[in-house]
Design an enzyme around this catalytic site. Structure first.
Site, PDB file in Angstrom:
ATOM      1  N   HIS A  98     -15.272  15.239 -47.337  1.00 14.64           N
ATOM      2  CA  HIS A  98     -15.626  15.997 -48.249  1.00 14.64           C
ATOM      3  C   HIS A  98     -14.532  16.631 -49.236  1.00 14.64           C
ATOM      4  O   HIS A  98     -13.474  16.809 -48.600  1.00 14.64           O
ATOM      5  CB  HIS A  98     -16.820  17.018 -47.955  1.00 14.64           C
ATOM      6  N   HIS A 258     -11.229  16.033 -47.025  1.00 14.70           N
ATOM      7  CA  HIS A 258     -10.819  16.373 -45.652  1.00 14.70           C
ATOM      8  C   HIS A 258     -11.855  16.164 -44.818  1.00 14.70           C
ATOM      9  O   HIS A 258     -13.044  15.910 -45.249  1.00 14.70           O
ATOM     10  CB  HIS A 258     -10.137  17.888 -45.601  1.00 14.70           C
ATOM     11  N   ARG A 273     -10.311  30.396 -43.903  1.00 15.44           N
ATOM     12  CA  ARG A 273      -9.983  29.615 -45.129  1.00 15.44           C
ATOM     13  C   ARG A 273     -10.245  30.638 -46.429  1.00 15.44           C
ATOM     14  O   ARG A 273     -11.223  31.441 -46.531  1.00 15.44           O
ATOM     15  CB  ARG A 273     -11.157  28.468 -45.191  1.00 15.44           C
TER      16      ARG A 273
END
Length: 282
Positions: A98, A258, A273
């Site tokens: 995705h 990824h 993140r």
């Protein structure tokens, strides 16, 4: 700073640099950004930095975005906590190829992901170069997909396991977005194959040039989309990174996909993140 390429297709490790310094040093940051555009994903080891430095570095690229489903750190908006624990055996949103946030009208420009805790074995992440994936498509496929656009949905992915009321509310907040199947990178001018696990269907495939009978649309369009999505899984386009606490990955979300490998239960894996707000694809 030393730059060590990890594969011929994508990825490089930065050695001898601290992201805490790069957050405050214009010249150093400019070097890192240039390397990111060239290699598409960068990796660093031994980054003994906290959340404040993590956020400060990511903000050099642009403002950060929260995630409507994953939780953010309350003291650092935009720093999403991706914490996997043994009591989440069915949490599998990451182990699909995705590109982050393509269900938004303006998908993320990039991300800075820091490992807080990881299993002793397993839990790697892979990235794919979607510029290379486009370049190596057969010419007749490039011509077919050049004008195509496609829908991307949060409802069909993150919303699928929600009760209907919550799922529909999520869709109302984030209606399906439409993007070109082949995107032009706004900084490098490269052509990027821009379909992934969030993509549900083409929106302008059903034309006289493509559809003679119904099967050309229902089966033909679906088969083409799945063929394109599958390009990310070709090993020659990929790099794989083994995490350690303090490791960091920086990727250009506009030109990569990824996949977080979920091969580590019953261990913990805690990642943080910072996603950088992007621009509409047009």
């Amino acid at each position: 700073m030393r730059i060590e390429p990890l594969t011929c297709a994508i990825g490089a490790e930065l050695i001898g640099v601290s992201l805490a310094d790069a957050a405050r040093d214009d010249a150093l940051f400019a070097e890192i950004k240039a390397a990111l555009l060239r290699h598409k994903v960068l990796f660093l080891r031994g980054q003994d930095i906290g959340r404040a430095d993590h956020v400060a570095f990511a903000r050099r690229f642009g403002e950060l975005e929260d995630h409507p489903v994953a939780g953010s750190d309350p003291d650092h908006p935009g720093l999403v906590r991706i914490y996997k624990t043994p009591d989440q055996p069915n949490d599998r949103y990451e182990n699909s190829w995705h590109c982050d946030g393509t269900w938004r009208e303006a998908p993320a420009m990039g991300c800075v992901l820091r490992c807080v805790e990881c299993p002793p074995v397993g839990g790697d992440t892979m990235w794919a170069n979607m510029v290379l994936a486009y370049e190596r498509l057969p010419q007749h496929v490039k011509e077919l997909i050049a004008p195509l656009r496609a829908r991307h949905s949060i409802e069909c992915t993150f919303g699928a396991a929600m009760p209907a009321e919550k799922r529909l509310a999520l869709k109302a907040q984030y209606p399906d977005a439409e993007h070109p199947v082949v995107r032009t990178h706004p900084e490098t001018g490269e052509k990027v194959l821009f379909v992934n696990g969030f993509t549900t269907h083409f929106t302008n495939y059903h034309t006289p040039a493509n559809v003679r009978v119904g099967q050309d649309f229902t089966q033909g369009a679906s088969a083409l989309l799945q063929y394109l999505i599958a390009q990310a899984a070709i090993p020659e386009y990929q790099v794989r990174w083994r995490w350690q606490p303090g490791s960091v990955a920086i990727w250009d979300n506009r030109s990569t996909q990824h996949y977080a490998v979920m091969d580590y239960p019953p261990c913990h894996r805690k990642m943080e993140r910072a996603g950088i707000i992007g621009a509409p694809t047009f």
